[in-house]
Design a protein around this motif. Structure first.
Motif, PDB file in Angstrom:
ATOM      1  N   ALA A   1       2.528   8.882  -8.251  1.00 55.05           N
ATOM      2  CA  ALA A   1       3.211  10.054  -8.897  1.00 55.05           C
ATOM      3  C   ALA A   1       3.786   9.738 -10.196  1.00 55.05           C
ATOM      4  CB  ALA A   1       4.219  10.384  -7.870  1.00 55.05           C
ATOM      5  N   TYR A   2       3.978   8.445 -10.522  1.00 57.50           N
ATOM      6  CA  TYR A   2       4.612   8.120 -11.959  1.00 57.50           C
ATOM      7  C   TYR A   2       3.615   8.027 -12.804  1.00 57.50           C
ATOM      8  CZ  TYR A   2       8.839   7.916  -8.893  1.00 57.50           C
ATOM      9  OH  TYR A   2       9.837   8.272  -8.249  1.00 57.50           O
ATOM     10  N   GLY A   3       2.342   8.047 -12.719  1.00 53.29           N
ATOM     11  CA  GLY A   3       1.380   7.842 -13.580  1.00 53.29           C
ATOM     12  C   GLY A   3       0.734   6.489 -13.532  1.00 53.29           C
ATOM     13  N   LEU A   4      -0.239   6.587 -14.376  1.00 55.24           N
ATOM     14  CA  LEU A   4      -1.206   5.245 -14.626  1.00 55.24           C
ATOM     15  C   LEU A   4      -0.482   4.001 -15.433  1.00 55.24           C
ATOM     16  CD1 LEU A   4      -4.584   7.110 -15.929  1.00 55.24           C
ATOM     17  CD2 LEU A   4      -4.141   6.105 -13.517  1.00 55.24           C
ATOM     18  N   GLU A   5       0.201   4.370 -16.174  1.00 61.91           N
ATOM     19  CA  GLU A   5       0.939   3.161 -16.839  1.00 61.91           C
ATOM     20  C   GLU A   5       1.902   2.513 -15.945  1.00 61.91           C
ATOM     21  OE1 GLU A   5       4.481   2.591 -17.744  1.00 61.91           O
ATOM     22  OE2 GLU A   5       3.755   0.648 -18.764  1.00 61.91           O
ATOM     23  N   ARG A   6       2.524   3.267 -15.060  1.00 57.44           N
ATOM     24  CA  ARG A   6       3.508   2.785 -14.361  1.00 57.44           C
ATOM     25  C   ARG A   6       2.809   1.851 -12.980  1.00 57.44           C
ATOM     26  NH1 ARG A   6       8.734   6.266 -13.873  1.00 57.44           N
ATOM     27  NH2 ARG A   6       9.248   6.620 -16.172  1.00 57.44           N
ATOM     28  N   PHE A   7       1.757   2.595 -12.647  1.00 60.89           N
ATOM     29  CA  PHE A   7       0.917   1.893 -11.488  1.00 60.89           C
ATOM     30  C   PHE A   7       0.521   0.589 -12.340  1.00 60.89           C
ATOM     31  CE2 PHE A   7      -2.463   0.943  -8.947  1.00 60.89           C
ATOM     32  CZ  PHE A   7      -1.971   1.205  -7.436  1.00 60.89           C
ATOM     33  N   TRP A   8      -0.320   0.581 -13.254  1.00 60.10           N
ATOM     34  CA  TRP A   8      -0.976  -0.660 -13.795  1.00 60.10           C
ATOM     35  C   TRP A   8       0.121  -1.480 -14.140  1.00 60.10           C
ATOM     36  CZ3 TRP A   8       0.553  -2.591 -18.754  1.00 60.10           C
ATOM     37  CH2 TRP A   8      -0.321  -3.705 -18.986  1.00 60.10           C
ATOM     38  N   GLY A   9       1.349  -1.303 -14.678  1.00 61.29           N
ATOM     39  CA  GLY A   9       2.532  -2.351 -15.198  1.00 61.29           C
ATOM     40  C   GLY A   9       3.043  -2.832 -13.723  1.00 61.29           C
ATOM     41  N   GLU A  10       3.143  -2.368 -12.561  1.00 63.18           N
ATOM     42  CA  GLU A  10       3.588  -2.865 -11.576  1.00 63.18           C
ATOM     43  C   GLU A  10       3.105  -4.162 -11.152  1.00 63.18           C
ATOM     44  OE1 GLU A  10       6.538  -2.914  -8.482  1.00 63.18           O
ATOM     45  OE2 GLU A  10       6.427  -1.574 -10.256  1.00 63.18           O
ATOM     46  N   HIS A  11       1.805  -4.648 -11.441  1.00 62.36           N
ATOM     47  CA  HIS A  11       1.358  -6.280 -11.038  1.00 62.36           C
ATOM     48  C   HIS A  11       2.083  -6.955 -12.040  1.00 62.36           C
ATOM     49  CE1 HIS A  11      -1.363  -5.670 -14.637  1.00 62.36           C
ATOM     50  NE2 HIS A  11      -1.620  -6.993 -14.767  1.00 62.36           N
ATOM     51  N   LEU A  12       2.506  -6.580 -13.347  1.00 63.43           N
ATOM     52  CA  LEU A  12       3.006  -7.465 -14.183  1.00 63.43           C
ATOM     53  C   LEU A  12       4.768  -7.840 -13.793  1.00 63.43           C
ATOM     54  CD1 LEU A  12       2.018  -5.711 -17.754  1.00 63.43           C
ATOM     55  CD2 LEU A  12       1.130  -8.065 -16.544  1.00 63.43           C
ATOM     56  N   ARG A  13       5.261  -6.580 -13.329  1.00 57.13           N
ATOM     57  CA  ARG A  13       6.569  -6.903 -12.665  1.00 57.13           C
ATOM     58  C   ARG A  13       6.634  -7.964 -11.752  1.00 57.13           C
ATOM     59  NH1 ARG A  13      10.082  -5.289  -8.793  1.00 57.13           N
ATOM     60  NH2 ARG A  13       8.497  -4.275  -7.732  1.00 57.13           N
ATOM     61  N   LEU A  14       5.785  -7.917 -10.904  1.00 59.85           N
ATOM     62  CA  LEU A  14       5.684  -8.774  -9.606  1.00 59.85           C
ATOM     63  C   LEU A  14       5.069 -10.239  -9.999  1.00 59.85           C
ATOM     64  CD1 LEU A  14       4.368  -6.063  -7.102  1.00 59.85           C
ATOM     65  CD2 LEU A  14       6.478  -7.113  -7.019  1.00 59.85           C
ATOM     66  N   GLN A  15       4.627 -10.491 -11.097  1.00 61.95           N
ATOM     67  CA  GLN A  15       3.730 -11.609 -11.216  1.00 61.95           C
ATOM     68  C   GLN A  15       4.746 -12.960 -11.135  1.00 61.95           C
ATOM     69  OE1 GLN A  15       2.001 -11.830 -15.290  1.00 61.95           O
ATOM     70  NE2 GLN A  15       0.045 -11.151 -14.187  1.00 61.95           N
ATOM     71  N   ALA A  16       5.871 -12.926 -11.505  1.00 66.58           N
ATOM     72  CA  ALA A  16       6.591 -13.990 -11.535  1.00 66.58           C
ATOM     73  C   ALA A  16       7.507 -14.300 -10.139  1.00 66.58           C
ATOM     74  CB  ALA A  16       7.864 -14.041 -12.627  1.00 66.58           C
ATOM     75  N   LYS A  17       7.654 -13.069  -9.596  1.00 64.61           N
ATOM     76  CA  LYS A  17       8.530 -13.617  -8.239  1.00 64.61           C
ATOM     77  C   LYS A  17       7.833 -13.322  -7.051  1.00 64.61           C
ATOM     78  CE  LYS A  17      10.334  -8.933  -8.208  1.00 64.61           C
ATOM     79  NZ  LYS A  17      11.735  -8.207  -8.194  1.00 64.61           N
ATOM     80  N   GLU A  18       6.405 -12.589  -7.078  1.00 66.81           N
ATOM     81  CA  GLU A  18       5.682 -12.438  -5.834  1.00 66.81           C
ATOM     82  C   GLU A  18       4.441 -12.130  -6.309  1.00 66.81           C
ATOM     83  OE1 GLU A  18       8.254  -9.722  -2.737  1.00 66.81           O
ATOM     84  OE2 GLU A  18       8.412  -8.787  -4.759  1.00 66.81           O
TER      85      GLU A  18
ATOM     86  N   ALA B   1       0.722  -1.156  -0.064  1.00 69.95           N
ATOM     87  CA  ALA B   1      -0.153   0.003   0.076  1.00 69.95           C
ATOM     88  C   ALA B   1       1.027   1.280  -0.018  1.00 69.95           C
ATOM     89  CB  ALA B   1      -0.892  -0.096   1.280  1.00 69.95           C
ATOM     90  N   PHE B   2       2.123   1.272   0.760  1.00 65.97           N
ATOM     91  CA  PHE B   2       2.916   2.203   0.754  1.00 65.97           C
ATOM     92  C   PHE B   2       3.519   2.356  -0.470  1.00 65.97           C
ATOM     93  CE2 PHE B   2       2.242   0.823   5.114  1.00 65.97           C
ATOM     94  CZ  PHE B   2       1.907   1.841   5.573  1.00 65.97           C
ATOM     95  N   LYS B   3       4.030   1.375  -1.165  1.00 63.94           N
ATOM     96  CA  LYS B   3       4.566   1.758  -2.365  1.00 63.94           C
ATOM     97  C   LYS B   3       3.791   1.902  -3.499  1.00 63.94           C
ATOM     98  CE  LYS B   3       7.855  -1.654  -1.404  1.00 63.94           C
ATOM     99  NZ  LYS B   3       8.554  -2.997  -1.536  1.00 63.94           N
ATOM    100  N   MET B   4       2.367   1.573  -3.563  1.00 67.47           N
ATOM    101  CA  MET B   4       1.232   2.021  -4.397  1.00 67.47           C
ATOM    102  C   MET B   4       0.929   3.330  -4.272  1.00 67.47           C
ATOM    103  SD  MET B   4      -1.636  -0.776  -4.032  1.00 67.47           S
ATOM    104  CE  MET B   4      -1.413  -2.593  -4.100  1.00 67.47           C
ATOM    105  N   ARG B   5       1.001   3.989  -3.016  1.00 64.19           N
ATOM    106  CA  ARG B   5       0.969   5.419  -2.903  1.00 64.19           C
ATOM    107  C   ARG B   5       2.083   6.147  -3.330  1.00 64.19           C
ATOM    108  NH1 ARG B   5       0.006   9.858  -3.728  1.00 64.19           N
ATOM    109  NH2 ARG B   5      -0.983  11.308  -2.328  1.00 64.19           N
ATOM    110  N   GLU B   6       3.195   5.619  -3.205  1.00 63.23           N
ATOM    111  CA  GLU B   6       4.333   6.392  -3.949  1.00 63.23           C
ATOM    112  C   GLU B   6       4.252   6.174  -5.539  1.00 63.23           C
ATOM    113  OE1 GLU B   6       7.691   4.334  -2.541  1.00 63.23           O
ATOM    114  OE2 GLU B   6       7.597   5.481  -0.416  1.00 63.23           O
ATOM    115  N   THR B   7       3.661   5.212  -6.105  1.00 62.43           N
ATOM    116  CA  THR B   7       3.762   5.133  -7.530  1.00 62.43           C
ATOM    117  C   THR B   7       2.912   5.952  -8.222  1.00 62.43           C
ATOM    118  OG1 THR B   7       4.515   2.837  -7.105  1.00 62.43           O
ATOM    119  CG2 THR B   7       3.663   3.056  -9.094  1.00 62.43           C
TER     120      THR B   7
END
Length: 142
Positions: free
Chosen positions: A44-61, A36-42
């Motif tokens: 600021a970087y925009g919708l695409e980066r927020f949306w894409g974070e679930h993809l980055r985490l898929q394989a490892k977490e 939740a804390f990381k989401m709040r920080e993200t």
């Protein structure tokens, strides 16, 4: 459709949505709550980066990835109820063209809509942080 400022009902809906997201994440994996804390920080970087974070985490977490995706899906639903449609394609992280296409859809949203969506996402993430602090628990009995 013209944007209308939040009423108490809409704000409560965001708060209730955040509470449910936290409870669901806590049931799956208590360690995910810090997202939740990381989401709040993200935000600021925009919708695409927020949306894409679930993809980055898929394989490892996977549990953290699910929390991000559920938060995104909740945002899509909140905005749909407000009359603003957010793209929400199902994308496989290994399908680069699909990832790129989804990012393009987000970047092409009307600038006013982007600002409104980011403001609501910010409010949703603030509520997530608040509920996380309440439900995370501590070693003391406070």
């Amino acid at each position: 459709m013209a944007w209308k400022s939040y009423t108490t009902t809409r704000t409560a809906n965001i708060d209730q949505t955040a509470q449910q997201l936290i409870l669901d994440a806590k049931k799956r994996d208590r360690d995910s709550l810090n997202q939740a804390f990381k989401m709040r920080e993200t935000v600021a970087y925009g919708l695409e980066r927020f949306w894409g974070e679930h993809l980055r985490l898929q394989a490892k977490e996977l549990n953290k990835s699910l929390y991000w995706k559920e938060t995104w899906d909740a945002l899509v639903e909140i905005m749909k109820n407000a009359g603003i449609k957010i793209p929400n394609d199902v994308v496989n992280v290994n399908n680069t063209s699909a990832v790129e296409a989804m990012a393009q859809k987000l970047w092409k949203l009307d600038l006013e809509d982007q600002r409104i969506i980011l403001a609501v996402l910010s409010q949703l993430c603030d509520a997530l942080v608040w509920w996380t602090q309440r439900y995370k628990g501590t070693s003391s009995s406070s």
